[in-house]
Write a protein that holds these residues in place. Structure first.
Motif, PDB file in Angstrom:
ATOM      1  N   ALA A 225      15.834  -8.636   6.159  1.00  0.00           N
ATOM      2  CA  ALA A 225      16.264 -10.024   6.073  1.00  0.00           C
ATOM      3  C   ALA A 225      17.578 -10.056   5.311  1.00  0.00           C
ATOM      4  CB  ALA A 225      15.221 -10.874   5.340  1.00  0.00           C
ATOM      5  N   TYR A 226      18.308 -11.159   5.487  1.00  0.00           N
ATOM      6  CA  TYR A 226      19.513 -11.337   4.685  1.00  0.00           C
ATOM      7  C   TYR A 226      19.723 -12.815   4.398  1.00  0.00           C
ATOM      8  CZ  TYR A 226      21.968 -12.368   9.113  1.00  0.00           C
ATOM      9  OH  TYR A 226      22.356 -12.892  10.320  1.00  0.00           O
ATOM     10  N   ILE A 227      20.531 -13.050   3.362  1.00  0.00           N
ATOM     11  CA  ILE A 227      20.937 -14.382   2.943  1.00  0.00           C
ATOM     12  C   ILE A 227      22.460 -14.394   2.982  1.00  0.00           C
ATOM     13  CG2 ILE A 227      21.020 -16.003   1.001  1.00  0.00           C
ATOM     14  CD1 ILE A 227      18.448 -14.716  -0.064  1.00  0.00           C
ATOM     15  N   ALA A 228      23.046 -15.463   3.495  1.00  0.00           N
ATOM     16  CA  ALA A 228      24.507 -15.573   3.479  1.00  0.00           C
ATOM     17  C   ALA A 228      25.002 -15.416   2.044  1.00  0.00           C
ATOM     18  CB  ALA A 228      24.929 -16.924   4.049  1.00  0.00           C
ATOM     19  N   PRO A 229      26.047 -14.687   1.793  1.00  0.00           N
ATOM     20  CA  PRO A 229      27.098 -14.294   2.717  1.00  0.00           C
ATOM     21  C   PRO A 229      26.827 -13.001   3.487  1.00  0.00           C
ATOM     22  CG  PRO A 229      27.704 -13.601   0.528  1.00  0.00           C
ATOM     23  CD  PRO A 229      26.391 -14.344   0.406  1.00  0.00           C
TER      24      PRO A 229
ATOM     25  N   PRO B 251      16.199  -9.209  -0.095  1.00  0.00           N
ATOM     26  CA  PRO B 251      17.017  -9.179   1.119  1.00  0.00           C
ATOM     27  C   PRO B 251      18.471  -8.866   0.773  1.00  0.00           C
ATOM     28  CG  PRO B 251      16.779 -11.433   0.385  1.00  0.00           C
ATOM     29  CD  PRO B 251      15.965 -10.576  -0.557  1.00  0.00           C
ATOM     30  N   MET B 252      19.238  -8.421   1.738  1.00  0.00           N
ATOM     31  CA  MET B 252      20.678  -8.280   1.544  1.00  0.00           C
ATOM     32  C   MET B 252      21.245  -9.675   1.267  1.00  0.00           C
ATOM     33  SD  MET B 252      21.663  -5.132   1.805  1.00  0.00           S
ATOM     34  CE  MET B 252      20.129  -4.561   1.095  1.00  0.00           C
ATOM     35  N   GLY B 253      22.248  -9.739   0.422  1.00  0.00           N
ATOM     36  CA  GLY B 253      22.874 -11.018   0.097  1.00  0.00           C
ATOM     37  C   GLY B 253      22.210 -11.764  -1.046  1.00  0.00           C
ATOM     38  N   LEU B 254      21.074 -11.252  -1.534  1.00  0.00           N
ATOM     39  CA  LEU B 254      20.404 -11.918  -2.648  1.00  0.00           C
ATOM     40  C   LEU B 254      21.324 -11.934  -3.859  1.00  0.00           C
ATOM     41  CD1 LEU B 254      17.790 -13.154  -3.869  1.00  0.00           C
ATOM     42  CD2 LEU B 254      17.179 -10.829  -4.561  1.00  0.00           C
ATOM     43  N   ARG B 255      21.490 -13.102  -4.453  1.00  0.00           N
ATOM     44  CA  ARG B 255      22.310 -13.213  -5.662  1.00  0.00           C
ATOM     45  C   ARG B 255      21.417 -13.086  -6.879  1.00  0.00           C
ATOM     46  NH1 ARG B 255      27.437 -14.987  -6.700  1.00  0.00           N
ATOM     47  NH2 ARG B 255      27.634 -15.751  -4.574  1.00  0.00           N
ATOM     48  N   LEU B 256      21.814 -12.193  -7.775  1.00  0.00           N
ATOM     49  CA  LEU B 256      21.101 -11.981  -9.031  1.00  0.00           C
ATOM     50  C   LEU B 256      22.056 -12.270 -10.183  1.00  0.00           C
ATOM     51  CD1 LEU B 256      19.479  -8.561  -8.096  1.00  0.00           C
ATOM     52  CD2 LEU B 256      18.330 -10.773  -8.158  1.00  0.00           C
ATOM     53  N   ARG B 257      21.513 -12.801 -11.254  1.00  0.00           N
ATOM     54  CA  ARG B 257      22.335 -13.102 -12.426  1.00  0.00           C
ATOM     55  C   ARG B 257      21.661 -12.519 -13.656  1.00  0.00           C
ATOM     56  NH1 ARG B 257      23.706 -18.795 -11.994  1.00  0.00           N
ATOM     57  NH2 ARG B 257      21.517 -19.126 -12.368  1.00  0.00           N
ATOM     58  N   LEU B 258      22.467 -11.997 -14.565  1.00  0.00           N
ATOM     59  CA  LEU B 258      21.957 -11.483 -15.825  1.00  0.00           C
ATOM     60  C   LEU B 258      21.413 -12.665 -16.623  1.00  0.00           C
ATOM     61  CD1 LEU B 258      21.706  -8.847 -17.455  1.00  0.00           C
ATOM     62  CD2 LEU B 258      23.934  -9.369 -18.459  1.00  0.00           C
TER      63      LEU B 258
ATOM     64  N   TYR C  26      28.554 -15.228 -13.322  1.00  0.00           N
ATOM     65  CA  TYR C  26      28.739 -15.227 -11.870  1.00  0.00           C
ATOM     66  C   TYR C  26      27.663 -14.482 -11.099  1.00  0.00           C
ATOM     67  CZ  TYR C  26      33.360 -16.715 -13.359  1.00  0.00           C
ATOM     68  OH  TYR C  26      34.396 -17.378 -13.953  1.00  0.00           O
ATOM     69  N   GLY C  27      27.019 -13.519 -11.731  1.00  0.00           N
ATOM     70  CA  GLY C  27      25.999 -12.738 -11.058  1.00  0.00           C
ATOM     71  C   GLY C  27      26.574 -11.639 -10.183  1.00  0.00           C
ATOM     72  N   LEU C  28      25.711 -11.111  -9.322  1.00  0.00           N
ATOM     73  CA  LEU C  28      26.085 -10.066  -8.381  1.00  0.00           C
ATOM     74  C   LEU C  28      25.340 -10.312  -7.086  1.00  0.00           C
ATOM     75  CD1 LEU C  28      23.496  -7.915  -8.185  1.00  0.00           C
ATOM     76  CD2 LEU C  28      24.338  -7.279 -10.418  1.00  0.00           C
ATOM     77  N   ILE C  29      25.729  -9.610  -6.037  1.00  0.00           N
ATOM     78  CA  ILE C  29      25.116  -9.775  -4.720  1.00  0.00           C
ATOM     79  C   ILE C  29      24.581  -8.430  -4.252  1.00  0.00           C
ATOM     80  CG2 ILE C  29      25.532 -10.362  -2.303  1.00  0.00           C
ATOM     81  CD1 ILE C  29      27.644 -12.349  -3.287  1.00  0.00           C
ATOM     82  N   VAL C  30      23.332  -8.417  -3.786  1.00  0.00           N
ATOM     83  CA  VAL C  30      22.738  -7.201  -3.224  1.00  0.00           C
ATOM     84  C   VAL C  30      23.445  -6.915  -1.900  1.00  0.00           C
ATOM     85  CG1 VAL C  30      20.639  -6.152  -2.303  1.00  0.00           C
ATOM     86  CG2 VAL C  30      20.511  -7.622  -4.333  1.00  0.00           C
ATOM     87  N   ALA C  31      24.084  -5.734  -1.814  1.00  0.00           N
ATOM     88  CA  ALA C  31      24.918  -5.437  -0.656  1.00  0.00           C
ATOM     89  C   ALA C  31      24.517  -4.192   0.115  1.00  0.00           C
ATOM     90  CB  ALA C  31      26.373  -5.313  -1.089  1.00  0.00           C
TER      91      ALA C  31
ATOM     92  N   ASN D  68      21.435  -0.602   0.339  1.00  0.00           N
ATOM     93  CA  ASN D  68      20.364   0.207  -0.233  1.00  0.00           C
ATOM     94  C   ASN D  68      20.986   1.440  -0.867  1.00  0.00           C
ATOM     95  OD1 ASN D  68      18.486  -1.570   0.765  1.00  0.00           O
ATOM     96  ND2 ASN D  68      17.861  -0.280   2.463  1.00  0.00           N
ATOM     97  N   GLY D  69      20.332   1.940  -1.911  1.00  0.00           N
ATOM     98  CA  GLY D  69      20.831   3.126  -2.601  1.00  0.00           C
ATOM     99  C   GLY D  69      20.099   3.282  -3.909  1.00  0.00           C
ATOM    100  N   SER D  70      20.782   3.782  -4.907  1.00  0.00           N
ATOM    101  CA  SER D  70      20.182   3.949  -6.234  1.00  0.00           C
ATOM    102  C   SER D  70      19.809   2.593  -6.814  1.00  0.00           C
ATOM    103  CB  SER D  70      21.173   4.629  -7.176  1.00  0.00           C
ATOM    104  OG  SER D  70      21.503   5.901  -6.697  1.00  0.00           O
ATOM    105  N   GLY D  71      18.732   2.570  -7.582  1.00  0.00           N
ATOM    106  CA  GLY D  71      18.281   1.333  -8.202  1.00  0.00           C
ATOM    107  C   GLY D  71      19.272   0.806  -9.219  1.00  0.00           C
ATOM    108  N   TRP D  72      19.627  -0.463  -9.096  1.00  0.00           N
ATOM    109  CA  TRP D  72      20.492  -1.171 -10.043  1.00  0.00           C
ATOM    110  C   TRP D  72      21.839  -0.472 -10.221  1.00  0.00           C
ATOM    111  CZ3 TRP D  72      18.982  -5.836 -10.325  1.00  0.00           C
ATOM    112  CH2 TRP D  72      17.630  -6.126 -10.198  1.00  0.00           C
ATOM    113  N   PHE D  73      22.395   0.004  -9.134  1.00  0.00           N
ATOM    114  CA  PHE D  73      23.690   0.661  -9.152  1.00  0.00           C
ATOM    115  C   PHE D  73      24.756  -0.376  -8.827  1.00  0.00           C
ATOM    116  CE2 PHE D  73      27.115   3.265  -7.359  1.00  0.00           C
ATOM    117  CZ  PHE D  73      27.205   4.247  -8.329  1.00  0.00           C
ATOM    118  N   ILE D  74      25.702  -0.575  -9.732  1.00  0.00           N
ATOM    119  CA  ILE D  74      26.765  -1.562  -9.534  1.00  0.00           C
ATOM    120  C   ILE D  74      28.017  -0.822  -9.096  1.00  0.00           C
ATOM    121  CG2 ILE D  74      28.220  -3.280 -10.661  1.00  0.00           C
ATOM    122  CD1 ILE D  74      25.902  -3.765 -12.613  1.00  0.00           C
ATOM    123  N   THR D  75      28.638  -1.296  -8.020  1.00  0.00           N
ATOM    124  CA  THR D  75      29.869  -0.669  -7.549  1.00  0.00           C
ATOM    125  C   THR D  75      31.047  -1.612  -7.741  1.00  0.00           C
ATOM    126  OG1 THR D  75      29.570  -1.483  -5.293  1.00  0.00           O
ATOM    127  CG2 THR D  75      28.663   0.692  -5.806  1.00  0.00           C
ATOM    128  N   GLY D  76      32.213  -1.033  -7.778  1.00  0.00           N
ATOM    129  CA  GLY D  76      33.441  -1.800  -7.900  1.00  0.00           C
ATOM    130  C   GLY D  76      34.603  -0.950  -7.440  1.00  0.00           C
TER     131      GLY D  76
END
Length: 104
Positions: free
Chosen positions: A7-11, A26-33, A56-61, A63-71
């Motif tokens: 499943a996914y959520i926009a965007p 789902p992909m697109g899920l917004r999470l906030r600290l 601002y939070g982050l968006i699940v984009a 699958n991969g390592s748990g809680w891995f933030i990319t930039g």
């Protein structure tokens, strides 16, 4: 996320799994600290990032390592500062309602 649901959520506009488990994100899920997460132990660039995650939070984009933030890579990033982010547990985040699930 190591696993996600089909499943996914926009965007987002894609699935990264065939798993139909509704308890998976789902992909697109917004999470906030969470506001209650204590930032006092953090310094430097990690502190700046964590403040942004609270606001601002982050968006699940993917699958991969748990809680891995990319930039974007940049020579100005200090690896020692960024290592602090590994101390933030998944339970420190909360889901933010962002829209209906697409499950084609």
């Amino acid at each position: 996320m190591p696993r996600s649901q089909h499943a996914y959520i926009a965007p987002a506009r894609h699935f990264a799994s065939s798993d139909r488990d509704p308890d998976l994100p789902p992909m697109g899920l917004r999470l906030r600290l969470k506001r209650s997460f204590d930032l006092r132990p953090f310094r430097g660039q990690a502190l700046v990032i964590l403040r942004a995650l609270k606001r601002y939070g982050l968006i699940v984009a993917d699958n991969g390592s748990g809680w891995f933030i990319t930039g974007a890579p940049d020579p100005g990033w200090r690896d020692a500062d960024l290592e602090q982010l590994k101390r933030v547990p998944g339970r420190a985040f909360e889901a933010v309602q962002t829209g209906p699930l697409v499950r084609r």
